[in-house]
Design a protein around this motif. Sequence first.
Motif, PDB file in Angstrom:
ATOM      1  N   ASP A 154       0.824  -1.209   0.000  1.00 43.43           N
ATOM      2  CA  ASP A 154       0.000   0.000   0.000  1.00 43.43           C
ATOM      3  C   ASP A 154       0.858   1.259   0.000  1.00 43.43           C
ATOM      4  O   ASP A 154       0.373   2.355   0.212  1.00 43.43           O
ATOM      5  CB  ASP A 154      -1.024   0.000   1.144  1.00 43.43           C
ATOM      6  CG  ASP A 154      -0.368  -0.017   2.501  1.00 43.43           C
ATOM      7  OD1 ASP A 154       0.880   0.035   2.557  1.00 43.43           O
ATOM      8  OD2 ASP A 154      -1.088  -0.065   3.509  1.00 43.43           O
ATOM      9  N   GLY A 155       2.154   1.068  -0.264  1.00 48.06           N
ATOM     10  CA  GLY A 155       3.063   2.209  -0.413  1.00 48.06           C
ATOM     11  C   GLY A 155       4.060   1.896  -1.509  1.00 48.06           C
ATOM     12  O   GLY A 155       3.952   0.868  -2.182  1.00 48.06           O
ATOM     13  N   ASP A 156       5.028   2.780  -1.667  1.00 45.13           N
ATOM     14  CA  ASP A 156       6.036   2.603  -2.727  1.00 45.13           C
ATOM     15  C   ASP A 156       7.153   1.679  -2.233  1.00 45.13           C
ATOM     16  O   ASP A 156       8.287   2.100  -2.031  1.00 45.13           O
ATOM     17  CB  ASP A 156       6.593   3.973  -3.129  1.00 45.13           C
ATOM     18  CG  ASP A 156       7.565   3.872  -4.294  1.00 45.13           C
ATOM     19  OD1 ASP A 156       7.545   2.828  -4.995  1.00 45.13           O
ATOM     20  OD2 ASP A 156       8.353   4.808  -4.483  1.00 45.13           O
ATOM     21  N   THR A 157       6.808   0.444  -2.029  1.00 44.14           N
ATOM     22  CA  THR A 157       7.768  -0.508  -1.469  1.00 44.14           C
ATOM     23  C   THR A 157       8.106  -1.594  -2.478  1.00 44.14           C
ATOM     24  O   THR A 157       7.296  -1.942  -3.335  1.00 44.14           O
ATOM     25  CB  THR A 157       7.182  -1.188  -0.207  1.00 44.14           C
ATOM     26  OG1 THR A 157       5.865  -1.644  -0.512  1.00 44.14           O
ATOM     27  CG2 THR A 157       7.113  -0.210   0.956  1.00 44.14           C
ATOM     28  N   THR A 158       9.314  -2.134  -2.351  1.00 46.03           N
ATOM     29  CA  THR A 158       9.746  -3.224  -3.219  1.00 46.03           C
ATOM     30  C   THR A 158       9.114  -4.521  -2.732  1.00 46.03           C
ATOM     31  O   THR A 158       9.135  -4.828  -1.549  1.00 46.03           O
ATOM     32  CB  THR A 158      11.282  -3.345  -3.185  1.00 46.03           C
ATOM     33  OG1 THR A 158      11.843  -2.082  -3.555  1.00 46.03           O
ATOM     34  CG2 THR A 158      11.777  -4.426  -4.139  1.00 46.03           C
ATOM     35  N   LEU A 159       8.524  -5.231  -3.655  1.00 48.66           N
ATOM     36  CA  LEU A 159       7.879  -6.495  -3.296  1.00 48.66           C
ATOM     37  C   LEU A 159       8.231  -7.502  -4.385  1.00 48.66           C
ATOM     38  O   LEU A 159       7.898  -7.295  -5.546  1.00 48.66           O
ATOM     39  CB  LEU A 159       6.367  -6.278  -3.221  1.00 48.66           C
ATOM     40  CG  LEU A 159       5.484  -7.384  -2.660  1.00 48.66           C
ATOM     41  CD1 LEU A 159       5.883  -7.723  -1.233  1.00 48.66           C
ATOM     42  CD2 LEU A 159       4.019  -6.950  -2.694  1.00 48.66           C
ATOM     43  N   GLU A 160       8.957  -8.548  -4.002  1.00 50.24           N
ATOM     44  CA  GLU A 160       9.368  -9.540  -5.005  1.00 50.24           C
ATOM     45  C   GLU A 160       8.141 -10.243  -5.573  1.00 50.24           C
ATOM     46  O   GLU A 160       7.114 -10.382  -4.901  1.00 50.24           O
ATOM     47  CB  GLU A 160      10.335 -10.555  -4.388  1.00 50.24           C
ATOM     48  CG  GLU A 160      11.638  -9.953  -3.859  1.00 50.24           C
ATOM     49  CD  GLU A 160      12.408  -9.137  -4.902  1.00 50.24           C
ATOM     50  OE1 GLU A 160      12.334  -9.476  -6.101  1.00 50.24           O
ATOM     51  OE2 GLU A 160      13.057  -8.139  -4.516  1.00 50.24           O
ATOM     52  N   LEU A 161       8.295 -10.708  -6.800  1.00 46.29           N
ATOM     53  CA  LEU A 161       7.178 -11.342  -7.503  1.00 46.29           C
ATOM     54  C   LEU A 161       6.540 -12.514  -6.735  1.00 46.29           C
ATOM     55  O   LEU A 161       5.327 -12.548  -6.571  1.00 46.29           O
ATOM     56  CB  LEU A 161       7.660 -11.806  -8.880  1.00 46.29           C
ATOM     57  CG  LEU A 161       6.681 -11.667 -10.034  1.00 46.29           C
ATOM     58  CD1 LEU A 161       6.111 -10.266 -10.125  1.00 46.29           C
ATOM     59  CD2 LEU A 161       7.386 -12.021 -11.346  1.00 46.29           C
TER      60      LEU A 161
END
Length: 315
Positions: A154-161
């Motif tokens: 819900d923010g500009d965060t890195t999230l791996e696939l």
Amino acid sequence: MLMFLCGIAFGVPAALAQVVNFETEIREKGFGRNESRERGVGSWRKGGTRIEIQDRKRYALVNGSRLYLGHSPSYEHGKFFVKKRDWDKRFSPIAAPPKTKSPRRIVIDPGHGGRDPGKINKRGMYEKTYVLDISKRVARILKARGYTVLLTRDGDTTLELPERPARANRWNADLFVSIHLNSASSSSARGIETFALTPVGETSTGDPGGNAKTQADDGNARDALNTLFAFKVHSALVAKTDAEDRGVKYANFAVLRPLKCPGILVECGFLTNASDTALVSTKNGRERIAVGIANGIEAYVRAVGSAPPAATRRR
Ligand SMILES: [Zn+2]
């Protein structure tokens, strides 16, 4: 050998491929044949649903919208044949949706984020920013309609696939929608396309000459529901935005493979096209996209036989 030759003569290598007579199957679902003057084009209707297939075209038209198939139908001696897999996983769920438990927990996955900006256009628009905004709008609309909605970020965060479907599975999602924006080398490419996971035994829509998928993923346990879900969201989104309709397609996306619920990936427009960018860059345009997706989710909920939560509450 004789059987083999007959099969070839009829354009249906029955010994090699399982096919069904489309007319027989669709009539069983209550559809009637429309008059057609064109040879090799068949059209059937039931209520508000019209399905058209064509000889050797690897897509069907459902209410005018392209639904890409695993294999092209064939037309021989006045009869249409489709691959049984196409019937089971595409035509059947759309012609007569299966009934399931009520979907209530929706996981929305805004593509990219953090170190991964996604597509960036010449105007400096980052895909990650716009898909997050659209996703939050979808969440707000669905929550107001009584659904439980969770965002993978819900923010500009890195999230791996792999973490995206993993979260949906941990959170016991009933439905999963990954939201993206497209790009192309040609600025004339535009419109909306919606993806479901490629079924086993098929090649993906974008790679028809490639190798067929051999291994079943968890997401393949719901191929038929994936198609129905993709079709409902796609139709509602195109209707709400008036964007160009690029159809329902199939791809072996990593974000869809591990899912334990019906899941789709929606490409809501091209950041490389002027009219799509005009839609995405305004609040009003993004709200229309979000309403379209939310409407499509509710259309799916109704199709599988359950009342939307807000309607349930009112009773
Ligand atoms: Zn993307």
